[in-house]
Design an enzyme around this catalytic site. Structure first.
Site, mmCIF file in Angstrom:
data_model
loop_
_atom_site.group_PDB
_atom_site.id
_atom_site.type_symbol
_atom_site.label_atom_id
_atom_site.label_comp_id
_atom_site.label_asym_id
_atom_site.label_seq_id
_atom_site.Cartn_x
_atom_site.Cartn_y
_atom_site.Cartn_z
ATOM 1 N N HIS B 203 0.836 -1.198 0.000
ATOM 2 C CA HIS B 203 0.000 0.000 0.000
ATOM 3 C C HIS B 203 0.874 1.253 0.000
ATOM 4 C CE1 HIS B 203 -3.419 -2.589 1.815
ATOM 5 N NE2 HIS B 203 -3.290 -2.727 0.518
ATOM 6 N N LEU B 205 1.091 5.846 -0.918
ATOM 7 C CA LEU B 205 0.574 7.140 -1.368
ATOM 8 C C LEU B 205 1.685 7.722 -2.229
ATOM 9 C CD1 LEU B 205 -0.846 9.925 -1.325
ATOM 10 C CD2 LEU B 205 0.085 10.258 0.947
ATOM 11 N N ASN B 325 -10.418 -6.002 -5.494
ATOM 12 C CA ASN B 325 -10.713 -7.292 -4.837
ATOM 13 C C ASN B 325 -12.190 -7.296 -4.474
ATOM 14 O OD1 ASN B 325 -8.059 -8.132 -4.896
ATOM 15 N ND2 ASN B 325 -7.658 -7.772 -2.734
ATOM 16 N N GLY B 374 2.156 0.712 -10.505
ATOM 17 C CA GLY B 374 3.393 -0.067 -10.653
ATOM 18 C C GLY B 374 4.035 -0.248 -9.292
ATOM 19 N N SER B 380 3.291 4.191 -13.160
ATOM 20 C CA SER B 380 1.917 3.697 -13.064
ATOM 21 C C SER B 380 1.197 4.175 -14.320
ATOM 22 C CB SER B 380 1.213 4.269 -11.831
ATOM 23 O OG SER B 380 1.801 3.779 -10.653
ATOM 24 N N HIS B 399 -4.248 -5.367 -12.385
ATOM 25 C CA HIS B 399 -4.288 -4.383 -11.287
ATOM 26 C C HIS B 399 -2.929 -3.845 -10.895
ATOM 27 C CE1 HIS B 399 -2.742 -7.355 -8.604
ATOM 28 N NE2 HIS B 399 -3.127 -6.773 -7.504
#
Lengths: 140, 476
Positions: B203, B205, B325, B374, B380, B399
């Site tokens: 995860h 930011l 998901n 990415g 990304s 994803h």
């Protein structure tokens, strides 16, 4: 190499935890240390406060799944890490005491949260040396 | 992966014809080189998925597919309740509704580079991330249930963001028919202090610069201009989703014999859609989707506050929020008839194309934004759904890059400080509470995002609009 030990094993996206001991209870204690080691170095966690856990499941493999998920639940809701475990298993009931302390970002440098134990590679076997091995992949 | 069991349909589409207990074919969208590198477990898992009751059309694997839990990560499958269709906790995953959201800043890269360090430090300080972190909100049980029913709409009503954000979120920010009463007390306990937290692992930011535009028309609709800065975040339903996943996985394993379901792999645990276990999971999983949508909405608000402090005239409008998901009931053409089926996307992004009725008017003509992240330090992509995508994989795309190396191996290859130093030389600032976490997430531990995107585009699943590169990355 000591008889009781833990190790990690490879999984492409996540990580495998394995505990080895002379009894199933010892293997469960060791696999719990392997779980802590996914997050931090277990030696850095002081066994200051004790809590207890009880689980019951239809068989030993499901008991291992429940045990690891109960540990994850206690870690996440108490915001603690654990480094000492005493497990007693009678038939399919587990009673455990675990000792640990609150998570410290500075001292523990926690690498990753564990989301849950899984059924992948979930196994409890008696090795040819007569030792018990308990393992599964945990999702991180 | 051994290619001998695969039938090449095109350079980027490979079929596995039904054998054994398979009810439908399995289809893998990937280039030959990707397939050769793909784990054999993907073959095993996607063919296992094809054996499940009520599956329609085919079981699909995306170009970033890798070994998952029952379903491969990057797996898509739909089930028809009228044909005894099932719902699977493993087919959704532990981090329910994990997803990506991207905001526009309208700022040029130079303006952000001028305050890069200050911005990185402030984001790191203000956005709760990492193991054991807590959010600013503490939810009692009554508020928890409102959040689980209301999703991002609940967050907006609490003052986090604006109503205009909602049309830029799948399901208009709220998954209907969520049932908080099927979410256990333990799952709610895990979430009471976790709303508005980023989590850890993969995860993140990121502050990103738009490096390249591939489709100027779509980029204009999305508000993307080369050289400008966007903000993306990747996180999910936190402890609540993990707990629901764990509890229902076990419940589905133990109840499968009762429903007469033969499981080739325990992790494929599932229950008939119309069974009590299936109904309860569906209600709890929908509540977890709302939890993830609320979580990303609150984090976005915190990010907006940070930007407002440094750039008082920016508002950071939301481009879009996608989940990867999930299991959702959708209308699809099955053997010439429109049917309601339950589409599982495990590590796969919904990618509806032009004209899809579920899209907001702004995107109706070009398709939804598809946000594909990415690895740390690499590119990304922002893409759109395609018209053909609905026929190809129920309107789904990959994803992310997908890992190619285990965490254990990654920590042997790299040290966190070395990774941070190397990325800083490339102009990317990393902020994290854990050096080992950084080593585990090293860019080299992931597949090459560019080739994954190329395969997804050439397979006709999605179409490139823009490529973005990170300049700040906050990890849990």
């Amino acid at each position: 190499m000591s008889v009781q030990r833990w190790e990690h094993f490879h999984h492409q996206a996540d990580i495998g935890v394995r505990g080895i001991g002379r009894t199933i209870s010892e293997a469960f204690e060791q696999v719990a240390l392997a779980l802590t080691a996914v997050i931090t170095v277990p030696k850095k966690v002081k066994p200051l406060d004790a809590i207890s856990i009880q689980c019951e499941a239809p068989d030993h493999e499901l008991l291992l799944f429940d045990w690891l998920n109960a540990l994850i639940y206690e870690m996440m809701t108490r915001r603690m890490l654990f480094s000492r475990f005493e497990v007693t298993i009678e038939k399919i009931c587990l009673q455990a005491t675990l000792w640990g302390e609150s998570i410290s970002n500075k001292r523990h440098q926690p690498a990753v949260e564990v989301k849950g134990a899984t059924f992948t590679e979930l196994r409890i076997v008696k090795t040819t040396e007569g030792l018990w091995l308990a393992q599964c992949i945990v999702d991180v | 992966m051994d290619l001998s069991g695969l039938k090449k349909q095109s350079d980027f589409e490979w079929h596995i014809l039904p054998f054994g207990q398979m009810r439908v074919p399995a289809i893998i969208y990937a280039g030959k080189d990707q397939l050769l590198e793909m784990d054999q477990k993907v073959y095993e898992q996607i063919t296992n998925v094809a054996t499940l009751p009520g599956i329609v059309k085919a079981a699909y694997a995306m170009p970033d597919a890798h070994w998952g839990y029952g379903f491969p990560i990057g797996g898509v499958a739909a089930f028809d309740p009228e044909q005894g269709g099932v719902i699977s906790a493993g087919g959704v995953g532990f981090d329910i509704s994990c997803g990506v959201r991207t905001m526009l800043t309208g700022l040029h890269a130079d303006e952000v580079f001028a305050v890069q360090k200050k911005l990185a430090d402030l984001l790191y300080h203000n956005i709760p991330a990492g193991v054991g972190s807590t959010g600013l909100l503490h939810l009692n049980l009554k508020e928890m249930d409102k959040m689980l029913s209301g999703g991002a709409q609940w967050a907006v009503a609490q003052g986090y963001g604006t109503k205009s954000d909602l049309e830029r979120i799948e399901e208009h920010g709220r998954m209907a028919e969520a049932k908080p009463e099927y979410v256990s007390a333990r799952a709610k306990k895990r979430q009471e202090d976790e709303v508005g937290t980023l989590g850890s692992g993969n995860h993140y930011l990121e502050i990103q610069v738009i490096e390249e535009i591939y489709n100027p028309g779509s980029a204009t609709v999305f508000g993307l201009n080369q050289g400008e800065v966007v903000v993306s975040l990747h996180c999910g339903s936190r402890g609540l989703g993990h707990q629901i996943g764990t509890e229902f996985l076990k419940l589905m394993v133990t109840s499968a014999p009762k429903y007469g379901i033969h499981l080739p792999d325990r992790e494929l645990a599932c229950a008939p859609l119309d069974s009590p276990v299936g109904v309860q999971y569906l209600g709890a999983m929908r509540a977890a989707i709302n939890c993830a949508l609320a979580n990303r909405q609150v984090i976005m608000h915190l990010i907006r506050d940070v930007f407002a402090e440094i750039f008082p005239n920016t508002s950071l409008p939301l481009l879009y929020d996608v989940s990867h998901n999930t299991c959702k009931m959708e209308k699809h053409q099955i053997e010439g008839k429109e049917k309601n089926v339950y589409v599982h996307r495990k590590g796969a992004t919904r990618a509806f194309g032009p004209g899809h009725p579920n899209l907001p008017p702004a995107f109706r003509n070009i398709g939804q934004p598809v946000l594909i992240g990415g690895s740390m330090g690499t590119a990304s992509y922002i893409l759109t759904g395609t018209k053909d995508g609905l026929q190809k994989a129920f309107g789904s795309a990959c994803h992310g890059a997908g890992r190619c190396m285990s965490r254990k191996k990654a920590t042997k290859h790299w040290r966190g400080s070395q990774v941070i130093g190397e990325l800083e030389e490339k102009g990317i600032l990393i902020r994290s509470r854990s050096m080992r976490g950084i080593a585990e997430e090293a860019p080299g531990a992931y597949k090459d995002i560019d080739t994954v995107i190329e395969a997804a585009e050439k397979a006709g699943l999605t179409s490139k609009v823009a490529k973005v590169k990170p300049i700040i990355c906050i990890k849990g």
